[in-house]
Design an enzyme around this catalytic site. Structure first.
Site, PDB file in Angstrom:
ATOM      1  N   CYS A   1      45.024 -51.914  68.810  1.00 34.25           N
ATOM      2  CA  CYS A   1      45.838 -50.724  68.559  1.00 34.25           C
ATOM      3  C   CYS A   1      44.901 -49.603  68.126  1.00 34.25           C
ATOM      4  O   CYS A   1      44.157 -49.755  67.153  1.00 34.25           O
ATOM      5  CB  CYS A   1      46.880 -51.013  67.484  1.00 34.25           C
ATOM      6  SG  CYS A   1      47.780 -49.546  66.946  1.00 34.25           S
TER       7      CYS A   1
ATOM      8  N   HIS B   1      48.785 -50.274  79.871  1.00 38.42           N
ATOM      9  CA  HIS B   1      49.498 -48.997  79.833  1.00 38.42           C
ATOM     10  C   HIS B   1      49.925 -48.559  81.231  1.00 38.42           C
ATOM     11  O   HIS B   1      49.181 -48.711  82.193  1.00 38.42           O
ATOM     12  CB  HIS B   1      48.620 -47.907  79.226  1.00 38.42           C
ATOM     13  CG  HIS B   1      48.309 -48.133  77.782  1.00 38.42           C
ATOM     14  ND1 HIS B   1      49.099 -47.663  76.769  1.00 38.42           N
ATOM     15  CD2 HIS B   1      47.289 -48.821  77.196  1.00 38.42           C
ATOM     16  CE1 HIS B   1      48.585 -48.044  75.608  1.00 38.42           C
ATOM     17  NE2 HIS B   1      47.494 -48.745  75.836  1.00 38.42           N
TER      18      HIS B   1
ATOM     19  N   GLU C   1      56.100 -48.018  72.990  1.00 40.81           N
ATOM     20  CA  GLU C   1      55.100 -49.069  72.814  1.00 40.81           C
ATOM     21  C   GLU C   1      55.706 -50.458  72.974  1.00 40.81           C
ATOM     22  O   GLU C   1      56.795 -50.741  72.458  1.00 40.81           O
ATOM     23  CB  GLU C   1      54.446 -48.960  71.433  1.00 40.81           C
ATOM     24  CG  GLU C   1      53.531 -47.751  71.291  1.00 40.81           C
ATOM     25  CD  GLU C   1      52.589 -47.884  70.122  1.00 40.81           C
ATOM     26  OE1 GLU C   1      51.871 -48.913  70.067  1.00 40.81           O
ATOM     27  OE2 GLU C   1      52.553 -46.973  69.278  1.00 40.81           O
TER      28      GLU C   1
ATOM     29  N   CYS D   1      50.146 -43.143  69.641  1.00 40.77           N
ATOM     30  CA  CYS D   1      49.534 -44.358  70.188  1.00 40.77           C
ATOM     31  C   CYS D   1      48.130 -44.003  70.652  1.00 40.77           C
ATOM     32  O   CYS D   1      47.963 -43.236  71.607  1.00 40.77           O
ATOM     33  CB  CYS D   1      50.367 -44.907  71.343  1.00 40.77           C
ATOM     34  SG  CYS D   1      49.632 -46.361  72.142  1.00 40.77           S
TER      35      CYS D   1
ATOM     36  N   GLY E   1      47.154 -45.446  74.036  1.00 38.40           N
ATOM     37  CA  GLY E   1      47.948 -44.730  75.030  1.00 38.40           C
ATOM     38  C   GLY E   1      47.398 -43.357  75.334  1.00 38.40           C
ATOM     39  O   GLY E   1      47.403 -42.915  76.485  1.00 38.40           O
TER      40      GLY E   1
END
Length: 279
Positions: free
Chosen positions: A75, A164, A213, A222, A225
């Protein structure tokens, strides 16, 4: 059992941080993490992050349980929060740490201005690496058609240690995120589920983003992302290799090196409060 914790956030993407250095396994179970993340009956967070002992010469190991109990590989906002957390633990506020994650070794560095710059590594682009069935395993997923909610979307897929799916839209505010996000996340084209970014190109060096997410739903930011969005923008010739990405919680600065293809993310990580919780 009583556990000390500290709450951090990166642009509103918030996490419960736990000093787990005394054990090689998380001291909180996924079921307990769900309760801790509950915003009415728990502390409230998008996930629980554990600072475990390092592996294979790294300084620390990072493990995460999402608010639904699932475990992502990595993350981006979370690792910035972890970098700030371990700096508070060891007192080295200008250090660069090597952190072992399920997505590989990530190296965040605390900057003098309080921001955290993270070497996010090299994006993976082949369909087998996402993974997705949208095209042949050895092909890149660029502007592929995907049917969701009765509409055909052009999507580009990027793996930043986690998967993603990026689609470019005229107005991110107009996207019914809560309704459409789960339909992307659980689409049959993504066997391990997917994070989905909706991107509006304001300028070639400025993108606006909303995200759904995997395992956490709609979040304010994010990091992986934002990195994936920049890569998708470059691959589709919509943006430059360095850009500010505006998320609901604030802005991240993303750079994709043309020399070694590594991505760098710079953004904040802020301590909110600490305490003791009984699990």
């Amino acid at each position: 059992m009583s556990i000390e914790f500290t709450k951090y956030h990166g642009l509103g993407n918030d996490f419960i941080l736990i000093d787990n250095r005394a054990s090689n396994e998380p001291i909180v179970t996924p079921a307990q993490a769900i309760k801790l993340c509950d915003r009415h009956f728990g502390i409230g967070a998008d996930g629980v992050i554990f600072a475990l002992p390092g592996e294979n010469g790294t300084d620390y190991t990072m493990r995460i349980f999402n608010s639904d109990g699932s475990e992502p590989e990595m993350c981006g906002n979370g690792i910035r929060c972890l970098a700030a957390f371990v700096a508070d633990l060891d007192g080295h506020h200008s250090a660069q740490h090597r952190i072992h994650t399920l997505a590989g070794v990530i190296s965040p560095q605390l900057m003098p201005n309080g921001q955290v710059k993270v070497d996010m590594g090299i994006p993976r682009l082949l369909a087998a690496e996402i993974p997705t069935t949208l095209c042949a395993e050895n092909e890149k997923v660029i502007d592929q058609s995907l049917e969701v909610a009765g509409k055909s979307w052009l999507v580009t897929c990027v793996n930043m240690g986690n998967p993603h799916c990026i689609t470019f839209v005229e107005d991110v505010v107009a996207i019914p995120l809560a309704a459409i996000g789960p339909q992307f996340e659980y689409h049959s084209a993504f066997p391990q589920r997917i994070n989905t970014e909706f991107i509006q190109v304001v300028r070639r060096d400025y993108l606006k983003m909303r995200v759904w997410e995997r395992g956490a739903g709609a979040t304010l930011a994010c990091g992986t992302g934002a990195c994936a969005a920049l890569v998708a923008g470059v691959l589709t010739q919509k943006c430059d290799r360095a850009a500010t990405v505006e998320l609901p919680g604030g802005c991240l600065y993303i750079e994709w090196s043309e020399v070694d293809q590594r991505l760098f993310m710079t953004g904040p990580a802020e301590r909110v409060f600490g305490g003791v919780v009984v699990v």
